[in-house]
Design an enzyme around this catalytic site. Structure first.
Site, PDB file in Angstrom:
ATOM      1  N   ASP A 114       0.843  -1.200   0.000  1.00  0.00           N
ATOM      2  CA  ASP A 114       0.000   0.000   0.000  1.00  0.00           C
ATOM      3  C   ASP A 114       0.881   1.254   0.000  1.00  0.00           C
ATOM      4  OD1 ASP A 114      -2.013   1.833   0.327  1.00  0.00           O
ATOM      5  OD2 ASP A 114      -2.827   0.973   2.156  1.00  0.00           O
ATOM      6  N   ASP A 115       0.776   2.038  -1.074  1.00  0.00           N
ATOM      7  CA  ASP A 115       1.475   3.329  -1.160  1.00  0.00           C
ATOM      8  C   ASP A 115       2.993   3.208  -1.205  1.00  0.00           C
ATOM      9  OD1 ASP A 115      -0.920   4.661  -1.204  1.00  0.00           O
ATOM     10  OD2 ASP A 115      -0.548   5.889   0.557  1.00  0.00           O
ATOM     11  N   CYS A 124      -6.056   4.340  -3.611  1.00  0.00           N
ATOM     12  CA  CYS A 124      -6.240   2.995  -3.053  1.00  0.00           C
ATOM     13  C   CYS A 124      -7.578   2.323  -3.369  1.00  0.00           C
ATOM     14  CB  CYS A 124      -6.081   3.044  -1.532  1.00  0.00           C
ATOM     15  SG  CYS A 124      -4.605   3.861  -0.926  1.00  0.00           S
ATOM     16  N   LYS A 135      -6.191  -4.802   4.915  1.00  0.00           N
ATOM     17  CA  LYS A 135      -6.999  -3.633   4.553  1.00  0.00           C
ATOM     18  C   LYS A 135      -8.075  -4.021   3.542  1.00  0.00           C
ATOM     19  CE  LYS A 135      -6.267   0.756   2.071  1.00  0.00           C
ATOM     20  NZ  LYS A 135      -5.272   1.806   1.755  1.00  0.00           N
ATOM     21  N   HIS A 148     -11.201  -1.549   2.582  1.00  0.00           N
ATOM     22  CA  HIS A 148     -11.362  -0.266   1.888  1.00  0.00           C
ATOM     23  C   HIS A 148     -12.331  -0.326   0.716  1.00  0.00           C
ATOM     24  CE1 HIS A 148      -9.122   3.741   0.867  1.00  0.00           C
ATOM     25  NE2 HIS A 148     -10.148   3.909   1.691  1.00  0.00           N
ATOM     26  N   HIS A 155       1.632   2.437   3.972  1.00  0.00           N
ATOM     27  CA  HIS A 155       0.761   3.611   4.093  1.00  0.00           C
ATOM     28  C   HIS A 155       0.999   4.292   5.446  1.00  0.00           C
ATOM     29  CE1 HIS A 155      -2.960   5.963   4.145  1.00  0.00           C
ATOM     30  NE2 HIS A 155      -3.260   5.551   2.923  1.00  0.00           N
ATOM     31  N   ASP A 187      -0.708  -0.929  -4.811  1.00  0.00           N
ATOM     32  CA  ASP A 187      -2.038  -0.462  -5.209  1.00  0.00           C
ATOM     33  C   ASP A 187      -2.038   0.829  -6.012  1.00  0.00           C
ATOM     34  OD1 ASP A 187      -1.277   1.144  -3.067  1.00  0.00           O
ATOM     35  OD2 ASP A 187      -3.237   1.093  -2.096  1.00  0.00           O
ATOM     36  N   ASN A 188      -0.975   1.627  -5.934  1.00  0.00           N
ATOM     37  CA  ASN A 188      -0.864   2.870  -6.706  1.00  0.00           C
ATOM     38  C   ASN A 188       0.543   3.416  -6.497  1.00  0.00           C
ATOM     39  OD1 ASN A 188      -3.077   3.760  -4.198  1.00  0.00           O
ATOM     40  ND2 ASN A 188      -1.004   4.595  -4.140  1.00  0.00           N
ATOM     41  N   LYS A 224       1.237   9.239  -6.317  1.00  0.00           N
ATOM     42  CA  LYS A 224      -0.135   8.819  -6.053  1.00  0.00           C
ATOM     43  C   LYS A 224      -1.094   9.968  -6.361  1.00  0.00           C
ATOM     44  CE  LYS A 224      -3.094   7.421  -2.148  1.00  0.00           C
ATOM     45  NZ  LYS A 224      -3.098   6.981  -0.738  1.00  0.00           N
TER      46      LYS A 224
END
Length: 463
Positions: free
Chosen positions: A34-35, A74, A136, A138, A225, A282-283, A301
């Site tokens: 994540d991130d 995300c 996560k 989301h 993240h 994810d990004n 992002k």
């Protein structure tokens, strides 16, 4: 009652066939960070970040150099990969859930992955898989959006988009209800250690309990993240860095260690040769908030420059995919669903609106061509289209820009004025695609568009 010999032999053969059918199906483990920054992995060339376990996965499988997500943030990115469809088709545009939304459309806990959309877990359950998600979610806070109602047999994690890595208690207060840990639908006691390690242990426990059946694990780390939290043991392993960058490197060490625990456990259970593993992010990395690096890409992002949408991507399947290879054609996280379901013996040819493709025939060189000649991105007025090596980026506050991605990965040489005919061609392609989409079910407050433009410009490469 004693069964006739013919009936007995038939039943033995039948159950042997069923058991063999189940065992032949590959286990599937999908690990999502994540991130993370595009450049913040050893296998991506980092000298500052230690990721030996993921580096080994890269050597044992395929590393993709042009892997894209379907959204630069995300929640929408996850909606796309879970369904295999551009999430804008069902109104889940590039805004997280919930958030600071405009008063138009759905708000609060009513926001989530629409219930008429099937997930990869739904399809894999139909193929006899045991399914679980750890970490996560989301995809909506309301109970009707819960993972166990979206194809997953088990869920251990939190419904929101981020939470502390440390246990909540007297000193570390729970901020939001969606941050609390759950096991299934039940509130669960806080973990004892660092959450990243805990998620790996949960995945391993699930494997122990389901090793005789084909299983699907979606290991959705919240690492790396924000909040920026690392344990002292990992911070001591980081040299030459300071501030957030040092903390981020320590968080990456923990995530890599957790990945190693899962990968080692697959081997311990004797499942390595029958397990398909994918790792991606994810990004793009949000360089302003966690000091991630997306080099050599421009942007971060939340924008459609390469730094917002191009991600690290690894795939391993011993005996099926060649080890230590590089695949250089564009792929998308939209391809995960058809790749997984087809590998499991399913048929996705009748899935309406599917935008992803099965990658395995391309990787095994059984299918000519490339998976995608054209890819799209959109958030309200902003959008982008990549067609072959050309990419057009559309903005609300300036003229569209045109880049040749093959020759200019950092997007520093805008060719729009030199190729106006190509601008018109791609602009029309993007518009025609947008005509097929649903209106967004919710929209972020307009003021955030200005912040997105500022972030993009701050982290652009220059000649």
């Amino acid at each position: 009652m004693k069964l006739p010999r013919q009936v007995f032999l038939f039943l033995v053969s039948f159950f042997a066939l069923i058991n063999g059918w189940a065992q032949d199906k590959p286990n599937i483990i999908f690990i999502l960070s994540d991130d993370a920054g595009y450049a913040d992995f050893g296998f991506q060339g980092s000298k500052d970040f230690q990721t030996p376990e993921l580096d080994k996965l890269a050597k044992n499988g395929v590393r993709f150099t042009q892997a894209y997500v379907s959204a630069a943030v995300c929640g929408p990115s996850r909606a796309g990969l879970l369904t295999g469809k551009y999430q804008q088709k069902f109104g889940f545009e590039e805004n997280n859930v919930p958030g600071l939304m405009s008063k138009n459309g759905i708000t609060g806990d009513d926001m989530g992955l629409p219930l008429d959309q099937k997930t990869m877990a739904d399809y894999l359950k139909e193929q006899g898989y045991k399914t679980a998600v750890f970490g996560k979610w989301h995809q909506g806070n309301a109970d009707r959006f819960h993972p166990t109602k979206r194809g997953f047999d088990e869920f251990y994690g939190f419904r929101g988009g981020a939470r502390s890595y440390m246990p909540y208690g007297n000193e570390n207060k729970l901020r939001r209800d969606e941050d609390r840990l759950e096991r299934g639908f039940e509130n669960y006691k806080e973990h004892d250690g660092y959450l990243t390690d805990e998620l790996a242990e949960e995945a391993n426990s699930f494997m122990d309990r389901n090793q005789k059946n084909p299983f699907f694990i979606y290991l959705a780390f919240n690492a790396v993240h924000t909040p920026m939290e690392a344990i002292e043991e990992d911070l001591k392993k980081v040299n030459g860095l300071s501030g957030k960058r040092k903390t981020l490197a320590a968080m990456a060490i923990a995530m890599d260690r957790a990945c190693g625990k899962v990968l080692d456990h697959i081997k311990e259970l004797g499942l390595e040769k029958n397990t398909l593993i994918v790792f991606t992010n994810d990004n793009g990395g949000p360089s302003d908030s966690n000091e991630s690096l997306n080099d050599p890409l421009s942007g971060t992002k939340a924008n459609h420059l390469e730094g917002g949408i191009r991600v690290p991507f690894l795939m391993s399947w011993p005996g099926i995919l060649k080890s230590n290879t590089v695949y250089e054609n564009p792929v998308s996280t939209l391809d995960l669903l058809p790749t997984f379901v087809t590998a499991a013996g399913g048929d996705v040819s009748n899935v309406e609106g599917l935008d992803g493709v099965d990658l395995l025939p391309y990787l095994k060189e059984k299918k000519a061509g490339i998976p995608h000649t054209t890819l799209y991105w959109k958030k309200e007025n902003r959008g982008a289209v990549r067609h072959n090596d050309w990419k057009l980026v559309r903005f609300p506050d300036r003229p569209a820009e045109l880049y040749n991605i093959k020759e200019d990965i950092s997007e520093v040489n805008d060719l729009a004025s030199a190729h106006p005919e190509k601008v018109r061609e791609l602009y029309k392609m993007l518009f025609d695609w947008e005509l097929t989409l649903e209106r967004p079910l919710w929209e972020l407050e307009r003021r955030f568009e200005g912040k997105a433009a500022t972030r993009m410009d701050t982290y652009r490469k220059h000649k």
